[in-house]
Design a protein around this motif. Sequence first.
Motif, mmCIF file in Angstrom:
data_model
loop_
_atom_site.group_PDB
_atom_site.id
_atom_site.type_symbol
_atom_site.label_atom_id
_atom_site.label_comp_id
_atom_site.label_asym_id
_atom_site.label_seq_id
_atom_site.Cartn_x
_atom_site.Cartn_y
_atom_site.Cartn_z
ATOM 1 N N ALA A 1 0.846 -1.189 0.000
ATOM 2 C CA ALA A 1 0.000 0.000 0.000
ATOM 3 C C ALA A 1 0.881 1.239 0.000
ATOM 4 O O ALA A 1 1.934 1.254 0.649
ATOM 5 C CB ALA A 1 -0.910 0.019 1.221
ATOM 6 N N VAL A 2 0.468 2.242 -0.745
ATOM 7 C CA VAL A 2 1.107 3.551 -0.664
ATOM 8 C C VAL A 2 0.339 4.334 0.384
ATOM 9 O O VAL A 2 -0.843 4.606 0.237
ATOM 10 C CB VAL A 2 1.077 4.282 -2.017
ATOM 11 C CG1 VAL A 2 1.737 5.649 -1.884
ATOM 12 C CG2 VAL A 2 1.777 3.465 -3.089
ATOM 13 N N ASP A 3 1.019 4.669 1.453
ATOM 14 C CA ASP A 3 0.399 5.257 2.634
ATOM 15 C C ASP A 3 0.205 6.755 2.421
ATOM 16 O O ASP A 3 1.051 7.567 2.773
ATOM 17 C CB ASP A 3 1.287 4.981 3.853
ATOM 18 C CG ASP A 3 0.630 5.376 5.155
ATOM 19 O OD1 ASP A 3 -0.493 5.903 5.109
ATOM 20 O OD2 ASP A 3 1.234 5.161 6.208
ATOM 21 N N VAL A 4 -0.929 7.127 1.848
ATOM 22 C CA VAL A 4 -1.208 8.531 1.552
ATOM 23 C C VAL A 4 -1.333 9.348 2.828
ATOM 24 O O VAL A 4 -0.983 10.528 2.870
ATOM 25 C CB VAL A 4 -2.493 8.652 0.701
ATOM 26 C CG1 VAL A 4 -2.794 10.106 0.361
ATOM 27 C CG2 VAL A 4 -2.358 7.832 -0.577
ATOM 28 N N SER A 5 -1.809 8.726 3.899
ATOM 29 C CA SER A 5 -2.022 9.458 5.151
ATOM 30 C C SER A 5 -0.727 9.973 5.757
ATOM 31 O O SER A 5 -0.738 10.877 6.590
ATOM 32 C CB SER A 5 -2.749 8.567 6.166
ATOM 33 O OG SER A 5 -1.974 7.424 6.468
ATOM 34 N N SER A 6 0.425 9.403 5.352
ATOM 35 C CA SER A 6 1.702 9.857 5.899
ATOM 36 C C SER A 6 2.377 10.852 4.970
ATOM 37 O O SER A 6 3.563 11.127 5.111
ATOM 38 C CB SER A 6 2.637 8.660 6.119
ATOM 39 O OG SER A 6 3.049 8.105 4.873
ATOM 40 N N ARG A 7 1.615 11.398 4.008
ATOM 41 C CA ARG A 7 2.202 12.279 2.992
ATOM 42 C C ARG A 7 2.905 13.472 3.642
ATOM 43 O O ARG A 7 2.353 14.182 4.455
ATOM 44 C CB ARG A 7 1.135 12.742 2.004
ATOM 45 C CG ARG A 7 -0.060 13.465 2.632
ATOM 46 C CD ARG A 7 -1.158 13.660 1.587
ATOM 47 N NE ARG A 7 -2.295 14.392 2.086
ATOM 48 C CZ ARG A 7 -3.312 13.844 2.743
ATOM 49 N NH1 ARG A 7 -3.299 12.558 2.988
ATOM 50 N NH2 ARG A 7 -4.316 14.577 3.154
ATOM 51 N N SER A 8 4.139 13.670 3.242
ATOM 52 C CA SER A 8 4.926 14.820 3.674
ATOM 53 C C SER A 8 6.105 14.946 2.733
ATOM 54 O O SER A 8 6.680 13.946 2.294
ATOM 55 C CB SER A 8 5.423 14.657 5.119
ATOM 56 O OG SER A 8 6.263 13.539 5.229
ATOM 57 N N ASN A 9 6.457 16.173 2.399
ATOM 58 C CA ASN A 9 7.567 16.440 1.488
ATOM 59 C C ASN A 9 7.421 15.690 0.166
ATOM 60 O O ASN A 9 8.407 15.302 -0.468
ATOM 61 C CB ASN A 9 8.910 16.061 2.139
ATOM 62 C CG ASN A 9 9.166 16.865 3.398
ATOM 63 O OD1 ASN A 9 8.850 18.045 3.454
ATOM 64 N ND2 ASN A 9 9.728 16.229 4.403
ATOM 65 N N GLY A 10 6.170 15.470 -0.249
ATOM 66 C CA GLY A 10 5.931 14.827 -1.526
ATOM 67 C C GLY A 10 6.185 13.341 -1.540
ATOM 68 O O GLY A 10 6.183 12.726 -2.592
ATOM 69 N N LEU A 11 6.413 12.720 -0.380
ATOM 70 C CA LEU A 11 6.704 11.288 -0.328
ATOM 71 C C LEU A 11 5.657 10.548 0.480
ATOM 72 O O LEU A 11 5.086 11.074 1.432
ATOM 73 C CB LEU A 11 8.079 11.031 0.283
ATOM 74 C CG LEU A 11 9.293 11.512 -0.517
ATOM 75 C CD1 LEU A 11 10.556 11.253 0.291
ATOM 76 C CD2 LEU A 11 9.360 10.797 -1.858
ATOM 77 N N ALA A 12 5.407 9.317 0.084
ATOM 78 C CA ALA A 12 4.541 8.440 0.866
ATOM 79 C C ALA A 12 5.233 7.095 0.999
ATOM 80 O O ALA A 12 6.055 6.718 0.169
ATOM 81 C CB ALA A 12 3.186 8.277 0.187
ATOM 82 N N ASP A 13 4.924 6.379 2.055
ATOM 83 C CA ASP A 13 5.556 5.087 2.284
ATOM 84 C C ASP A 13 4.914 3.990 1.438
ATOM 85 O O ASP A 13 3.701 3.965 1.257
ATOM 86 C CB ASP A 13 5.431 4.677 3.756
ATOM 87 C CG ASP A 13 6.262 5.572 4.662
ATOM 88 O OD1 ASP A 13 7.254 6.127 4.175
ATOM 89 O OD2 ASP A 13 5.899 5.720 5.833
#
Length: 243
Positions: free
Chosen positions: A119-131
């Motif tokens: 999963a791409v973790d959109v909820s952790s979005r910061s500085n244009g990156l997601a986990d």
Amino acid sequence: MKSLNKVLIGTMLSMGIVSGAAAYTIDDNGADQFIGANQNVALADNLDVYGNAGIYDVFGMDVSSDINNLYVSVYTNFNPSLSSFDYGDLFISTDGWNPFGSAPYKEDGFGDGETWEYAVDVSSRSNGLADVVDVSLSNGFDVTSGLSSRIFQEVTVNRSGQDKVGDAGIGIVTNGLTTLSFQIALADLGLNALNPQEIGLRWAMTCANDITEGSYTVPEPGTLALLGLGLIGLSLRKRAKAC
């Protein structure tokens, strides 16, 4: 040279590469694109969107890949600033797409159908990156429950105990239509662009009022054909200049 250009454009048109009409790799338009189990009588007619389509409608997603990356763009009316809900995460299955039941998959819910490996973790979005999170080893999902919309639908990844396998580029543009764009390294997903593989993709907002889900083949045959066509064109152009 003009005749060469006509040949290239004609070939592209015949392959469906050039088109004036909007089209999505995974389309979510129409009542036959329901997807998602529920316990709400209001959804018995296979409605594609629960609630106001002007707020929750998901139109689909475009998916492509190159030798290094997977690219996904989700198109929706949803904007968290106009709702009490948030963006959901992008789920990825690397062993094909196997929803529960038959189209329009209104019996498909968490615990049935596809099991998602990443999963791409959109909820952790910061500085244009997601986990990019590995969810294959445990129950790594948050699901909708107790809502009047579709329940028992996986909408976000639960990071507790999950392994991060990489970063994904993510861009979110809200200008009338919301576009969520992802760039994910194929290597982080254990995929190889030289080995055709069907993958599953899924996205919904956290209330699951609309869900888009479907499959894509890495590498996409049309993309490779276009690349080959471009190389042929360059080769012929160089030959024409040499003459």
